[in-house]
Design an enzyme around this catalytic site. Structure first.
Site, mmCIF file in Angstrom:
data_model
loop_
_atom_site.group_PDB
_atom_site.id
_atom_site.type_symbol
_atom_site.label_atom_id
_atom_site.label_comp_id
_atom_site.label_asym_id
_atom_site.label_seq_id
_atom_site.Cartn_x
_atom_site.Cartn_y
_atom_site.Cartn_z
ATOM 1 N N ASP A 173 0.800 -1.228 0.000
ATOM 2 C CA ASP A 173 0.000 0.000 0.000
ATOM 3 C C ASP A 173 0.833 1.279 0.000
ATOM 4 O O ASP A 173 0.355 2.334 -0.383
ATOM 5 C CB ASP A 173 -0.948 0.010 1.207
ATOM 6 N N HIS A 174 2.086 1.191 0.418
ATOM 7 C CA HIS A 174 2.902 2.405 0.547
ATOM 8 C C HIS A 174 3.579 2.795 -0.768
ATOM 9 O O HIS A 174 3.481 3.917 -1.227
ATOM 10 C CB HIS A 174 3.978 2.224 1.623
ATOM 11 N N ASP A 202 3.873 -1.416 11.415
ATOM 12 C CA ASP A 202 3.438 -0.075 11.055
ATOM 13 C C ASP A 202 2.842 0.548 12.308
ATOM 14 O O ASP A 202 2.089 -0.112 13.033
ATOM 15 C CB ASP A 202 2.381 -0.138 9.943
ATOM 16 N N ARG A 251 -0.536 12.673 10.335
ATOM 17 C CA ARG A 251 0.776 13.256 10.651
ATOM 18 C C ARG A 251 1.013 14.490 9.784
ATOM 19 O O ARG A 251 0.754 14.447 8.580
ATOM 20 C CB ARG A 251 1.893 12.246 10.378
ATOM 21 N N SER A 283 6.636 7.161 12.960
ATOM 22 C CA SER A 283 6.594 5.895 12.232
ATOM 23 C C SER A 283 7.388 4.783 12.924
ATOM 24 O O SER A 283 8.338 5.033 13.656
ATOM 25 C CB SER A 283 7.163 6.135 10.836
ATOM 26 N N ARG A 315 9.179 2.665 11.309
ATOM 27 C CA ARG A 315 10.193 2.175 10.374
ATOM 28 C C ARG A 315 11.507 1.824 11.076
ATOM 29 O O ARG A 315 12.171 2.675 11.661
ATOM 30 C CB ARG A 315 10.429 3.192 9.243
HETATM 31 C C1 MIC Z 1 3.950 6.225 8.330
HETATM 32 O O1 MIC Z 1 2.774 6.565 8.423
HETATM 33 O O2 MIC Z 1 4.889 6.948 8.692
HETATM 34 C C2 MIC Z 1 4.256 4.859 7.788
HETATM 35 C C3 MIC Z 1 4.917 5.036 6.502
HETATM 36 O O3 MIC Z 1 3.066 4.134 7.595
HETATM 37 C C4 MIC Z 1 5.142 4.155 8.807
HETATM 38 C C5 MIC Z 1 5.751 2.913 8.347
HETATM 39 C C6 MIC Z 1 6.917 3.103 7.449
HETATM 40 O O4 MIC Z 1 7.705 4.028 7.622
HETATM 41 O O5 MIC Z 1 7.041 2.261 6.587
HETATM 42 C C7 MIC Z 1 4.511 3.885 10.155
HETATM 43 O O6 MIC Z 1 3.610 4.581 10.550
HETATM 44 O O7 MIC Z 1 4.991 3.013 10.889
HETATM 45 FE FE1 SF4 Z 2 -0.162 4.648 5.124
HETATM 46 FE FE2 SF4 Z 2 1.149 5.343 7.345
HETATM 47 FE FE3 SF4 Z 2 -0.330 7.117 6.018
HETATM 48 FE FE4 SF4 Z 2 -1.506 5.187 7.319
HETATM 49 S S1 SF4 Z 2 -0.262 6.805 8.204
HETATM 50 S S2 SF4 Z 2 -1.994 5.867 5.262
HETATM 51 S S3 SF4 Z 2 -0.091 3.493 7.024
HETATM 52 S S4 SF4 Z 2 1.525 6.104 5.296
#
Ligand code: MIC
Ligand code: SF4
Length: 650
Positions: free
Chosen positions: A64-65, A119, A379, A535, A537
């Site tokens: 999805d990313h 995630d 965010r 995140s 990550r």
């Molecule tokens: C995000 O919202 O920052 C992400 C991308 O979904 C991350 C995961 C990632 O960095 O792959 C998260 O929230 O953990």
């Molecule tokens: Fe995707 Fe993270 Fe955004 Fe949710 S917050 S939509 S998991 S990138």
């Protein structure tokens, strides 16, 4: 003993420790979730465990990313993930099927079960009555292999919801109110358990919006009871058999309590550049808006999109702005297509994108320079939109659509009569974009496809007895993992390639960081409060490790990043006296000696600032298990050695 919902679910899964706040516990994991941006590492790590198949009740791998596919990298990653899923018994949600958290709610979440996801918004599942926790990919890989998940038992904060929301005020405003009251640090070390008379008015998607953004509070997770509303949701998803009731005992006791009177809430908005910078919409009304984005795992349910579509029906978005929409899932997109709402959106001038994370993670739709962008996301960290000087605001779909119509920040209550969209009796269920794992015999024959973007896992070494290194960077409070390792269309496709992605470590803060770290060979980073929030990550630990970062010294850490540092053998150290933060400058040389003995024998930890000639006392909150992981050079080494069965009742 009278227990709340969180305690009941934890107790049913407890394999080590006692449920006392502050104690290290381990719980069994029923389900796991990975997404492509963290999943390739999790899969490489799972492969390294050399197990024939996953050991969970259900593991799902989502794409999805990284769906922009600006080059071969992401497409290769998708092939890798699909073949790993086929080989190891993992359900695979194909690109285009939607955002992991939305689909997991729709098709897989089960009240009373545990879910571990790579995630940070995995707690979305709390809307269904799950204990759903976000973690680094390596923790998920271990859980896929049947290992328990270790955590410090959080305090349980009971949020008593009373009354009922007024028109144009929605679930997003509830969680924004919590962020306003508690801040992005307020949930650290806590589980938020929602209850009270207001809960029955909230549907599962609304509860999930609230649970989702508990991540922004820094909470370990959030949970709602499982009641008739939960049953109605599962029934509408044709999963009535997955329902079970989950409610707190009468007089259940909690560590902390607070109350939110839903009736008193007004439309709220988080202003740049932090989700807790919350104001009433009326306070910032009139600010010109250049972009509106609807979507993300927080607000892209069918009902969210219907509110937007109904408000736009027969009207047109303001000519001064661009509006984009990313539906949460194929199910949602299909339903708004079937009922004609999609036509209303298109006619109103909305740019409809595929069901994916999209602009939420900076994969396209970067706003113009200095633009104001109002987003229904979770965010608004600086630069995350792809435009460094953009001003990103976070709001409900109701507020977002009001802004889209007016061209400026606008209170949705000006829009006239409000129709809260009811949960449909039936969702349109079509699982053809989810590939079910093949029987074991067939799975054995699957060959994992590895494109050139899939680099081997970097090896982390056992902890040295002595660390002498320069402070390569000194940072302030609330450093996010987006600061440490940004996402976006340029960097995200490199998630499977640590040598390449490591060139972007701290690139937004100090573009010379990678080069300096490589030249130094070893280094330390110093941070303020709540270091590493945001995140999950693990790349934000893995890539610094690859660059030779040996320790991070901070006033305090966010939970997931703290665990990730340990998992990759980087020492997370906390100042015993936060004022000592002033005794270190960038460029100073720090030294720690006798580390192994100090850690094992619980002697007081100190660091010597050789440049300034001062000794700085540190606190060590590491559990015996975490110390052993660090000493062995990370969780993978620890797990492979079979240690996780021996160490750790903590
Ligand atoms: C995000 O919202 O920052 C992400 C991308 O979904 C991350 C995961 C990632 O960095 O792959 C998260 O929230 O953990
Ligand atoms: Fe995707 Fe993270 Fe955004 Fe949710 S917050 S939509 S998991 S990138």
């Amino acid at each position: 003993m009278t227990r709340g919902v969180a305690q009941k679910v934890l107790e049913a899964h407890l394999v080590s420790g006692t449920l006392r706040a502050g104690e290290e516990i381990a719980i069994t994991i029923d389900q796991t979730l990975t997404q492509d941006a963290t999943g390739t590492m999790a899969c490489l790590q799972f492969e390294a465990l050399e197990l024939p198949t996953v050991q969970t009740k259900r593991s799902v791998s989502y794409v999805d990313h990284n769906t922009l596919q600006t080059g071969f990298e992401s497409a290769d990653d998708h092939m890798f993930l699909q073949t790993v899923a086929a080989k190891y018994g993992i359900y695979f949600s194909r690109p285009g099927n939607g955002i992991c958290h939305q689909i997991h709610l729709e098709r897989f979440g089960v009240p009373g079960q545990t879910l571990l996801g790579s995630d940070s918004h995995t707690p979305t599942g709390g809307g269904l009555g799950m204990i759903a926790i976000g973690s680094g990919g390596l923790d998920v890989a271990v859980a896929m292999g049947g290992g328990p998940f270790w955590l410090t038992m959080p305090k349980i904060l009971y949020v008593n919801l009373t009354g009922r929301l007024r028109p144009w005020v929605s679930a997003k405003d509830i969680i924004l109110e919590l962020l306003r009251r508690l801040s992005v640090k307020g949930g650290v070390g806590r589980i938020l358990e929602y209850g009270g008379p207001g809960v029955k008015y909230l549907s599962v998607p609304e509860r999930s919006t609230i649970a989702n953004m508990g991540a922004e509070l820094g909470a370990t997770t959030s949970i709602f009871p499982s009641d008739e509303r939960t049953r109605a949701f599962l029934k509408a998803q044709r999963r009535a058999k997955d329902w079970r009731e989950l409610k707190p005992d009468n007089g259940a006791q909690y560590d902390e309590e607070m109350e939110i009177s839903l009736r008193e809430l007004e439309p709220l908005i988080a202003c740049p550049h932090s989700p807790d910078n919350v104001r009433k919409v009326t306070e910032v009304e009139g600010t010109k808006v250049q972009q509106v984005c609807v979507g993300s795992c927080t607000n892209s349910s069918f009902m969210d999109l219907m509110v937007v579509a109904q408000s736009l029906k027969g009207r047109h978005i303001h000519p001064g702005l661009s509006m984009v929409l990313t539906p949460g899932s194929k199910q949602v997109l299909q339903m708004i297509s079937e009922n004609g709402a999609l036509t209303d959106l298109i006619a109103a001038g909305v740019r409809v994108l595929e069901s994916a994370c999209g602009p939420c993670i900076g994969m396209g739709q970067a706003p113009p320079s200095g633009a104001v962008s109002v987003r229904t996301f979770n965010r608004n960290f600086i630069g995350r939109s792809g435009t460094m000087d953009a001003q990103v605001y976070l709001s409900s779909p109701e507020t977002a659509v009001a802004c889209a119509l007016a061209g400026e920040i606008t209170d949705p209550r000006t829009l006239g009569p409000y129709q809260r969209y009811a949960l449909p009796k039936r969702f349109s269920v079509d699982d053809t974009m989810i590939i079910t794992p093949a029987p074991a015999e067939e799975a054995k024959k699957v060959r994992v496809v590895r494109g050139p973007n899939i680099a081997p896992l970097p090896i982390s070494n056992p902890l040295p007895d002595e660390i002498k290194a320069e402070v390569l960077l000194k940072l302030g409070d609330n450093i996010t993992t987006d600061h440490i390792l940004p996402a976006g269309a340029k960097v995200l496709p490199l998630r499977s390639n640590i040598p390449k992605i490591s060139e972007f470590v701290f690139s937004g803060v100090d573009p010379s960081f990678c080069e300096r770290a490589k030249a130094a060979g070893a280094g330390v980073v110093v941070g303020g409060e709540n270091y590493g929030h945001g995140s999950s990550r693990e790349h934000a630990a893995l890539a610094p490790m690859y660059l030779g970062i040996k320790a991070v010294l901070a006033k305090s850490f966010a939970r997931i990043h703290y665990a990730n540092l340990i998992n990759f053998g980087i020492l997370p150290l906390t100042f015993a006296d936060p004022a000592d933060y002033e005794k270190i400058e960038q460029g100073d040389t720090l030294e720690m000696t006798n580390l192994l003995k100090t850690l094992r024998e619980e002697e007081p930890l100190t660091v010597e600032n050789i440049t300034k000639e001062v000794t700085i006392p540190l606190t060590c909150d590491l559990t015996p298990r975490q110390k052993e992981i660090l000493i062995m050079g990370g969780l993978l080494n620890f797990t492979k050695s079979g240690h996780h069965e021996k160490v750790g009742s903590g």
